[in-house]
Design an enzyme around this catalytic site. Structure first.
Site, PDB file in Angstrom:
ATOM      1  N   GLU A   1       3.705  -4.525  -6.762  1.00 18.54           N
ATOM      2  CA  GLU A   1       2.753  -5.117  -5.829  1.00 18.54           C
ATOM      3  C   GLU A   1       1.620  -5.831  -6.569  1.00 18.54           C
ATOM      4  O   GLU A   1       1.003  -6.735  -6.040  1.00 18.54           O
ATOM      5  CB  GLU A   1       2.188  -4.038  -4.902  1.00 18.54           C
ATOM      6  CG  GLU A   1       1.743  -4.595  -3.572  1.00 18.54           C
ATOM      7  CD  GLU A   1       1.914  -3.612  -2.413  1.00 18.54           C
ATOM      8  OE1 GLU A   1       2.024  -2.403  -2.673  1.00 18.54           O
ATOM      9  OE2 GLU A   1       1.939  -4.074  -1.269  1.00 18.54           O
TER      10      GLU A   1
ATOM     11  N   GLY B   1       9.560   0.949   4.750  1.00 24.63           N
ATOM     12  CA  GLY B   1       9.434   2.185   5.529  1.00 24.63           C
ATOM     13  C   GLY B   1       8.942   3.344   4.681  1.00 24.63           C
ATOM     14  O   GLY B   1       9.721   4.185   4.246  1.00 24.63           O
ATOM     15  N   TYR B   2       7.660   3.380   4.438  1.00 20.19           N
ATOM     16  CA  TYR B   2       7.083   4.461   3.638  1.00 20.19           C
ATOM     17  C   TYR B   2       6.241   5.412   4.509  1.00 20.19           C
ATOM     18  O   TYR B   2       6.557   6.572   4.667  1.00 20.19           O
ATOM     19  CB  TYR B   2       6.177   3.888   2.535  1.00 20.19           C
ATOM     20  CG  TYR B   2       6.900   3.439   1.276  1.00 20.19           C
ATOM     21  CD1 TYR B   2       8.269   3.242   1.263  1.00 20.19           C
ATOM     22  CD2 TYR B   2       6.190   3.209   0.097  1.00 20.19           C
ATOM     23  CE1 TYR B   2       8.916   2.810   0.104  1.00 20.19           C
ATOM     24  CE2 TYR B   2       6.838   2.788  -1.066  1.00 20.19           C
ATOM     25  CZ  TYR B   2       8.189   2.583  -1.058  1.00 20.19           C
ATOM     26  OH  TYR B   2       8.816   2.162  -2.198  1.00 20.19           O
ATOM     27  N   SER B   3       5.128   4.881   5.068  1.00 21.46           N
ATOM     28  CA  SER B   3       4.168   5.749   5.762  1.00 21.46           C
ATOM     29  C   SER B   3       4.772   6.382   7.005  1.00 21.46           C
ATOM     30  O   SER B   3       5.634   5.797   7.666  1.00 21.46           O
ATOM     31  CB  SER B   3       2.945   4.940   6.191  1.00 21.46           C
ATOM     32  OG  SER B   3       2.261   4.463   5.068  1.00 21.46           O
TER      33      SER B   3
ATOM     34  N   ASN C   1      -9.296   3.276  -0.271  1.00 22.11           N
ATOM     35  CA  ASN C   1     -10.354   3.333  -1.288  1.00 22.11           C
ATOM     36  C   ASN C   1     -10.406   4.698  -1.957  1.00 22.11           C
ATOM     37  O   ASN C   1     -10.544   4.807  -3.181  1.00 22.11           O
ATOM     38  CB  ASN C   1     -11.723   3.099  -0.623  1.00 22.11           C
ATOM     39  CG  ASN C   1     -12.169   1.645  -0.718  1.00 22.11           C
ATOM     40  OD1 ASN C   1     -11.473   0.815  -1.305  1.00 22.11           O
ATOM     41  ND2 ASN C   1     -13.315   1.354  -0.145  1.00 22.11           N
ATOM     42  N   GLU C   2     -10.316   5.735  -1.140  1.00 23.02           N
ATOM     43  CA  GLU C   2     -10.485   7.099  -1.660  1.00 23.02           C
ATOM     44  C   GLU C   2      -9.328   7.470  -2.590  1.00 23.02           C
ATOM     45  O   GLU C   2      -9.538   8.065  -3.652  1.00 23.02           O
ATOM     46  CB  GLU C   2     -10.591   8.084  -0.493  1.00 23.02           C
ATOM     47  CG  GLU C   2     -11.885   7.947   0.310  1.00 23.02           C
ATOM     48  CD  GLU C   2     -12.007   6.639   1.109  1.00 23.02           C
ATOM     49  OE1 GLU C   2     -10.973   6.072   1.508  1.00 23.02           O
ATOM     50  OE2 GLU C   2     -13.148   6.174   1.312  1.00 23.02           O
TER      51      GLU C   2
END
Lengths: 367, 389
Positions: free
Chosen positions: B251, B132-134, B373-374
């Site tokens: 990760e 539960g991060y984002s 990516n950014e």
């Protein structure tokens, strides 16, 4: 299993980097490139004295008995400094070929690995015909239109075809061949056009021919591709280093341009490609040291060459862009790297041909 | 530097291969090659039984220390296990988040009680975890977390209110680790706490999100007075950011090599499709297929460099790894759909074609999750190259 440089390998890379930073800085490299024949003979002598030419040769051959990883580390540093020496040509390509042909090449191999002579392979002839004479000797006619480092060579290995269209490899002293130096855009790596007009050579000038020569040539090219990739890796790394230094001190809009995201992202993409290329080059070199079968060697050599060429070409192009106006000047070095990256990208033939070989491995064999 | 497998490693490889052949069959056959929940036909109950089969054979926690129930295999063997697992058709690991992300964090930052309570369930394949991060307002800007946690003095529990999003496999999990703001008025990285929260409770609602692939492995998770015990903060209260970042660091573990074995399988499907439909004769596609195969070999060499680096070290090449693999796979997805040609638009029930269509669509997520990516390029520029923030 791991692909981390050990302490000795780390030391080789660092020592080479320090040495070349001292004796082959931008000024020295430009002086060599501007000289009459473009060959940094003083540097080449010192490279020979340090044993670099025999780094990968066995101790039995008079070398240091290390491997392709160590050779790649040296080649990377030479690429980083655009050193005007025939290390790739003589040590990576010619010696690899000599190692794969008959005993007639042993003397030349010893000289190449000792660094006492420069040996250069002329691969692509427009019309190279070797006719065997009654006494077993050879009469050679032909033109090799663009042979890098040929003007620096003491000995040439000329690829030609015999009367039956079978390949022949003939060795000769460079002095016996007519050489026309070419004006090259990459001034750090000169090429020459070679002509043989009825050149007669003794029987033992033939190092290999026919069915045995093709795989020897292929194997030597594949091994050399790993070294060429290492050189391109050095080119790419230096392009990034020059760009980081420039963007850190170039101030616009009241700040160093290195702080702008558009600049940062471009540098980050350069690093992504460089580190991929480094993995491919070190991996391929490590594979080369395990005596791989020809298909495996071909795959990883192509992998390294493609990855490193892409990194070098992207790095050089972005280095010019991120240097801005000064990147377009003769005075700044990035243009030299741009030119080398291009010349090296076709040094062993078009990359599309290399890739097609791999495609054939993947797609054309029986499942 | 060493690319040669030892005789013992070769024997271990054969042992894993044999185990996979013996066990991934019969009832488990439908799981073969399944990516995970969200894959059409993925049977979650069966996948949990499979996890338990793995666990009872000792294949869960192979990198954990022995004192917490792991088998502490040397790195080389962990790599071999993950490679042969995927090569043998092993399905996506439902226990991945618990085993590969939470467990290493628990081992490094958990209390003895937390380890004793949670590691056995992960190790046995009986308890599953979600991350539960984002949040809707905290994606790339994760420090903007708004989900609130406060200590209820009366019950000595944490009370949680807020919303998480993009929560993989929450509908199949038992617990969730939640990054929440526990100090009122705190901003950014301060005042956050990482909490271990049971998912099955009245204060939590899970709503699946249908993705562009058509399946739903992501969820929204709503917290409305959700509760967890007062002792279930991982790391000190207020220090959640540090622990949450440490967790993300795991990760890039050895499982990336298993992931690459999955990529290899996908590449093989692309090659098979090209041979079957004649795309293998197209000179441009031939070049792209060769590039893809060589790119994958480079990812493998890259992982062998990163994994071989000293523990805790973060060399330059470690920073570029995620950007490299995610963009490689996204390119493979494009290649897959290009190889299929017009037929790529038609859903016809062919499993291999469906797999390639899913690869094409699914790979668009790779360059977004776990740092877009950014964000990756920012990290590479700032952390690896030391450019100004």
């Amino acid at each position: 299993m791991d692909l981390v440089l050990n302490d000795d390998q780390q030391l080789i890379a660092e020592t080479a980097a320090d040495f070349l930073a001292e004796v082959c800085d931008s000024r020295a490299m430009r002086a060599a490139a501007d000289s009459a024949d473009g060959f940094d003979r003083a540097l080449w002598r010192r490279i020979g004295e340090m044993g670099w030419c025999g780094v990968q040769a066995s101790e039995h051959e008079g070398g240091l008995g290390l491997g392709w990883v160590e050779l790649a580390l040296l080649q990377e540093q030479l690429g980083r400094r655009l050193a005007c020496v025939p290390y790739f040509d003589s040590v990576a390509l010619a010696a690899s070929l000599l190692r794969r042909v008959g005993t007639n090449g042993a003397g030349l191999l010893a000289e190449a690995t000792a660094g006492t002579a420069v040996v250069v392979v002329a691969l692509e002839a427009t019309d190279g015909v070797a006719r065997q004479l009654a006494d077993g000797g050879w009469r050679l006619d032909g033109c090799w239109p663009q042979v890098p480092a040929a003007g620096w060579a003491d000995h040439l290995l000329l690829c030609a075809r015999d009367a039956n269209e079978a390949p022949v490899l003939l060795a000769t002293a460079t002095a016996r061949v007519r050489i026309r130096p070419l004006h090259t855009i990459d001034a750090t790596r000169r090429s020459a056009e070679l002509h043989a007009d009825g050149l007669t050579l003794p029987a033992d000038a033939c190092l290999s021919r026919g069915a045995a020569l093709e795989p020897a040539l292929q194997g030597a090219r594949d091994l050399a591709a790993i070294a060429l990739a290492a050189e391109q890796l050095g080119v790419a790394q230096q392009c990034l280093d020059l760009t980081l230094a420039h963007t850190a001190q170039r101030v616009q809009f009241g700040q160093a341009i290195a702080g702008f995201q558009a600049v940062k992202h471009r540098c980050a993409q350069m690093l992504v490609m460089i580190e991929a290329a480094r993995s491919a080059v070190y991996g391929a070199a490590a594979v080369a040291d395990t005596d791989p079968d020809p298909a495996t060697l071909a795959f990883h050599a192509t992998q390294a060459l493609c990855a490193a060429t892409e990194a070098a070409q992207f790095g050089a192009q972005e280095a010019i862009q991120l240097h801005g106006g000064v990147g377009f000047t003769w005075e700044y070095d990035v243009q030299l790297y741009f030119k080398r990256a291009q010349a090296a990208s076709v040094r062993l033939g078009a990359l599309s041909r290399w890739r097609e070989r791999i495609a054939a491995q993947l797609l054309d064999s029986l499942p | 530097m060493n690319l040669v497998e030892s005789r013992e490693e070769g024997e271990f490889r054969a042992q894993v291969q044999a185990w996979m052949r013996e066990h991934l069959r019969g009832d488990f056959e439908p799981l073969r090659g399944c990516h995970g929940p969200g894959t059409p036909g993925f049977d979650v109950a069966l996948a949990k039984r499979w996890e338990q089969t793995l666990a009872s054979a000792g294949w869960v926690g192979i990198g954990w220390p022995r004192e917490v129930g792991g088998t502490d295999l040397p790195l080389g063997r962990q790599i071999i296990f993950h490679e042969e697992y995927v090569r043998g058709g092993g399905p996506g690991r439902l226990g991945h988040i618990g085993e590969q992300l939470l467990a290493p964090t628990l081992i490094d930052h958990g209390t003895p009680e937390q380890k004793a309570r949670f590691l056995p369930g992960i190790r046995a394949g009986t308890e599953y975890w979600a991350q539960g991060y984002s949040e809707p307002g905290a994606g790339s800007d994760l420090a903007n977390v708004r989900t609130r946690a406060r200590r209820d003095a009366a019950s000595d529990e944490w009370l949680i209110d807020g919303q998480k999003v993009w929560t993989s496999w929450a509908q199949e999990s038992d617990w969730i680790f939640v990054l929440a703001r526990s100090e009122e008025g705190s901003v950014r990285h301060q005042g956050l706490t990482l909490l271990l929260v049971p998912l099955h409770q009245p204060g939590i609602e899970i709503r699946p999100i249908r993705q562009m692939t058509g399946s739903a492995e992501f969820n929204e998770v709503f917290f409305d007075g959700a509760r967890t015990e007062g002792s279930l903060h991982l790391g000190a209260p207020g220090q959640g950011w540090k622990v949450a970042m440490a967790l993300l660091g795991y990760e890039r573990g050895v499982s990336t090599l298993g992931q690459q074995a999955q990529f290899r399988h996908e590449l093989d499907l692309v090659i098979a499709a090209a041979r079957a439909n004649g795309a293998a004769r197209d000179p441009v596609l031939r070049q792209r297929i060769a590039e893809a195969a060589m790119g994958l070999a480079t990812l493998r060499f890259h992982a062998l460099r990163v994994l071989g680096a000293a523990a805790g070290a973060m060399p330059r090449e470690a920073w570029t790894a995620k950007y490299a693999w995610s963009n490689w796979r996204r390119d493979l997805g494009r290649l897959a759909i290009d190889v299929l040609g017009a037929a790529g638009d038609v859903v016809n029930g062919d499993a291999d074609r469906a797999r390639l269509q899913q690869l094409w669509l699914g790979s668009r997520a790779d360059t977004i999750y776990a740092g877009t990516n950014e964000i990756q390029l920012n990290l590479i520029a700032e952390r690896a190259l030391g450019m100004p923030r």
